[in-house]
Structures are given as structure tokens and as C-alpha cells.
Write a protein that holds these residues in place. Sequence first.
Motif, mmCIF file in Angstrom:
data_model
loop_
_atom_site.group_PDB
_atom_site.id
_atom_site.type_symbol
_atom_site.label_atom_id
_atom_site.label_comp_id
_atom_site.label_asym_id
_atom_site.label_seq_id
_atom_site.Cartn_x
_atom_site.Cartn_y
_atom_site.Cartn_z
ATOM 1 N N ARG A 99 31.074 45.278 32.423
ATOM 2 C CA ARG A 99 31.742 44.947 31.069
ATOM 3 C C ARG A 99 33.212 45.052 31.319
ATOM 4 N NH1 ARG A 99 30.210 45.125 25.219
ATOM 5 N NH2 ARG A 99 28.327 44.958 25.916
ATOM 6 N N GLU A 100 33.561 46.044 31.930
ATOM 7 C CA GLU A 100 34.968 46.349 32.094
ATOM 8 C C GLU A 100 35.524 45.502 33.126
ATOM 9 O OE1 GLU A 100 37.641 49.784 34.339
ATOM 10 O OE2 GLU A 100 36.042 50.689 32.803
ATOM 11 N N LYS B 291 36.061 41.903 31.281
ATOM 12 C CA LYS B 291 37.101 42.017 30.323
ATOM 13 C C LYS B 291 38.612 41.915 31.398
ATOM 14 C CE LYS B 291 39.224 44.905 26.790
ATOM 15 N NZ LYS B 291 40.226 43.594 26.373
ATOM 16 N N TRP B 292 38.653 42.605 32.350
ATOM 17 C CA TRP B 292 39.725 42.744 33.245
ATOM 18 C C TRP B 292 40.079 41.301 33.689
ATOM 19 C CZ3 TRP B 292 41.569 41.231 37.903
ATOM 20 C CH2 TRP B 292 42.828 41.661 38.236
ATOM 21 N N ASP C 207 40.950 39.100 30.518
ATOM 22 C CA ASP C 207 42.469 39.501 30.034
ATOM 23 C C ASP C 207 43.477 39.118 31.130
ATOM 24 O OD1 ASP C 207 41.167 40.590 28.136
ATOM 25 O OD2 ASP C 207 41.650 42.580 28.617
ATOM 26 N N THR D 283 35.647 33.166 29.914
ATOM 27 C CA THR D 283 35.721 34.399 28.924
ATOM 28 C C THR D 283 35.286 35.543 29.409
ATOM 29 O OG1 THR D 283 33.818 33.487 27.893
ATOM 30 C CG2 THR D 283 35.710 32.213 27.157
ATOM 31 N N GLU D 284 35.398 36.725 28.609
ATOM 32 C CA GLU D 284 34.805 37.879 29.134
ATOM 33 C C GLU D 284 33.221 37.580 29.048
ATOM 34 O OE1 GLU D 284 34.027 42.510 27.337
ATOM 35 O OE2 GLU D 284 36.019 41.140 26.582
ATOM 36 N N LYS D 285 32.680 36.794 28.142
ATOM 37 C CA LYS D 285 31.279 36.679 28.171
ATOM 38 C C LYS D 285 30.825 35.889 29.309
ATOM 39 C CE LYS D 285 27.517 35.006 25.317
ATOM 40 N NZ LYS D 285 27.352 34.092 24.004
ATOM 41 N N ARG E 66 31.199 38.305 32.352
ATOM 42 C CA ARG E 66 29.881 39.366 32.489
ATOM 43 C C ARG E 66 28.608 38.676 32.872
ATOM 44 N NH1 ARG E 66 27.948 43.150 27.771
ATOM 45 N NH2 ARG E 66 26.831 44.685 28.948
#
Length: 120
Positions: free
Chosen positions: A71-72, A75-76, A79, A90-92, A95
Amino acid sequence: MRQVRRVPSDWKHPRDGVGRYIPLEESAPDEPSPDPVSHMPAWPTEARTHWQLYEVTTEGTPVSPPCASARELAKWLADNRIEVGGFTGTEKQWRAAIERGGLIPVLMMKGKSFVNPLDD
């Protein structure tokens, strides 16, 4: 292509004399490193607590810092708008690709690119 590798929390990928990353292939966990000059250390599985994205088509160098979870790392990557062949997920999306494992190549369809995890 990109590949998520599991690394220890304190892993610092080596650099050459001018500050560029030295390309390294991944070593299997719990086995001797085939060649310490061209391979990452063969840390035990339990020491590989963090996730790190690597460029593996031509280099074997890190793209991201070590992150404590999928997850981290996702996100990185989102972002920081990390690109894989013109695609920034996207983050999703990141992941999902990370958790499937394997290499993360880019596929082109109808002029659009998207991340598609490819199992080893």
C-alpha cells in the motif's frame, strides 16, 4: 519492465563513484548470491520486510525507495506519478499490480497504455 522486489528496511542500493545506481539482478531468498558483484544480497525471506520498485529491462536499478507495505509503495508511485511506458497509475491500480507480483510490463491497446502484471 518494472519488478517489485522485497528488500530489508535499511537497504541502500549501491551507487558508483559518480552517484549512479549500479545495476544488480535479484537473488533468490535463503540461497547464496550467484555473484555478489552483479546480484543483490540473498537476504533471508524474513529480512525482506519492504517493497521496492526496480527497472529491470535494461538496468536492475531502483525506481522507488524501500516501502514498508504494498500500500505504501502504491501510494508513493501514484503520488510521484511514476511512469511505465507512458502510463501513470492510480494508487489502486499500482497496488493491484504489486500484489499480483511478477514483472509489470506495459501493453498498448487502441492507443492507450495500461499496467498489466505478468506472473513469472
